[in-house]
Design a protein around this motif. Structure first.
Motif, short mmCIF file in Angstrom:
data_model
loop_
_atom_site.label_atom_id
_atom_site.label_comp_id
_atom_site.label_asym_id
_atom_site.label_seq_id
_atom_site.Cartn_x
_atom_site.Cartn_y
_atom_site.Cartn_z
N THR A 288 41.68 38.14 49.73
CA THR A 288 42.46 37.75 48.56
C THR A 288 41.63 36.89 47.61
OG1 THR A 288 44.49 37.77 49.88
CG2 THR A 288 44.57 36.56 47.80
N LEU A 289 40.93 35.91 48.15
CA LEU A 289 40.12 35.01 47.32
C LEU A 289 38.99 35.74 46.60
CD1 LEU A 289 39.90 31.96 49.74
CD2 LEU A 289 41.09 32.02 47.53
N ARG A 290 38.54 36.84 47.20
CA ARG A 290 37.42 37.57 46.61
C ARG A 290 37.86 38.66 45.64
NH1 ARG A 290 33.54 37.70 52.04
NH2 ARG A 290 32.88 35.51 51.86
N LEU A 291 39.17 38.80 45.44
CA LEU A 291 39.63 39.69 44.36
C LEU A 291 39.10 39.15 43.05
CD1 LEU A 291 43.36 40.24 45.41
CD2 LEU A 291 41.50 41.91 45.57
N PRO A 292 38.51 39.97 42.19
CA PRO A 292 37.90 39.47 40.95
C PRO A 292 38.83 38.61 40.11
CG PRO A 292 37.30 41.75 41.30
CD PRO A 292 38.32 41.43 42.34
#
Length: 336
Positions: A288-292
């Motif tokens: 989730t945190l690495r979603l752009p």
């Protein structure tokens, strides 16, 4: 309630609303993560140990807005404010360790409060399992855009020439901002008078009104006012320049000792939570945190996404507890 307190609170609510609105406009882009060994099969509750509208709450909601796309189950935020975050932390520490209750915490709760308070009500090592560190965020030293202080060197020079006359505001006694001010003063021979407030909002109001000389606070609290030219950044406490503060020098660049300090938010499960469930939560939250779109919102707020492993976060926590406990003792700060 006076407008000095009301307006900053509304601004924090606006931050959360802006983040959620921005995400709502984004199409689903997450890769689903299948359940493992029957987990999860129900809603995961994220305890935010502060009232709605603050940075902790906004960060929790930023993640829980997109997390259901990945884990296929709802994620909700439950606010349990009070005692500087201790009440919410204690609530999670005493929760059933099944992976369905998660604490959204920060360095002040885990690394400062156990020393600052006579009894925080929990042990950050014994009562919790780190899931992942969300971000790393420096503090900023800011002045009104019209201030005669143009640089950190100006501030240091004035503070040394007129001991105790320069005032620095913080969101409160024993906060990271206060503790950073104590360390900078001690290590660099800078004599300033601390003026604690009940939060960053009222401190910011008095800074803009000329009641105090400088404010030490989180980058997230002042990012918007820096961008629109209302505030000047004298320095930031990160090891490198980041995000909307890319034009602002770090204290280390300026040659000041003991000047690397970073705040963070992170997720924790109660001690005893099965390792496979901690691993699942870590993978789902990291995705989730690495979603752009999520990464961009975090970075635009003046911090950087970390999204590390449980073990790496645990190691960082131990370092921070050691460091901040010593600084709290140095400052002499106490809270009831």
């Amino acid at each position: 309630m006076s407008s000095a307190f009301r307006v900053p609170h509304l601004a924090r609510l606006a931050l959360a609303a802006t983040w959620l609105a921005a995400l709502a406009l984004q199409p689903a882009s997450a890769d689903p993560l299948p359940a493992r060994n029957g987990f999860p099969t129900q809603t995961v509750k994220f305890i935010s140990p502060f009232p709605p509208g603050g940075g902790n709450d906004a960060t929790a909601r930023l993640v829980t807005t997109r997390l259901p796309e990945i884990m296929g189950q709802a994620a909700v935020v439950d606010n349990r404010g009070g005692a500087g975050g201790n009440i919410g932390a204690k609530t999670v520490a005493e929760s059933k360790p099944d992976g369905y209750t998660v604490l959204t915490s920060q360095v002040s709760i885990m690394a400062v409060n156990p020393t600052l308070y006579a009894s925080a009500g929990f042990d950050p090592i014994k009562n919790f399992i780190p899931i992942t560190q969300i971000n790393a965020a420096p503090l900023a030293l800011v002045v009104d855009a019209n201030s005669a202080l143009k640089s950190f060197a100006d501030l240091a020079t004035k503070a040394k020439a007129t001991p105790g006359k320069v005032t620095y505001a913080t969101p409160g006694n024993g906060t990271l901002s206060h503790l950073v001010g104590v360390v900078l003063a001690k290590d660099n021979g800078i004599d300033m008078t601390h003026v604690p407030y009940k939060g960053a909002g009222p401190a910011l109001t008095d800074l803009l009104g000329g009641q105090v000389d400088v404010l030490v606070t989180s980058t997230a609290s002042v990012a918007g006012l820096v961008q629109n030219g209302k505030l000047r950044v004298l320095a930031v406490t990160s090891p490198r320049r980041i995000g909307v503060f890319a034009k602002s020098p770090t204290l280390e660049e300026l040659g000041y000792a003991g000047a690397r300090f970073e705040d963070w938010y992170g997720f924790f499960a109660p001690a005893g939570t099965p390792p496979e469930r901690v691993a699942y939560l870590n993978e789902a939250i990291v995705r989730t945190l690495r979603l752009p779109e999520v990464t961009k919102l975090v970075n635009d707020g003046g911090s950087e996404v970390v999204a590390n492993s449980s073990d790496a976060f645990a190691a960082q926590l131990k370092l921070d507890i050691d460091r901040w406990s010593r600084i709290v003792k140095l400052s002499g700060a106490k809270a009831d």
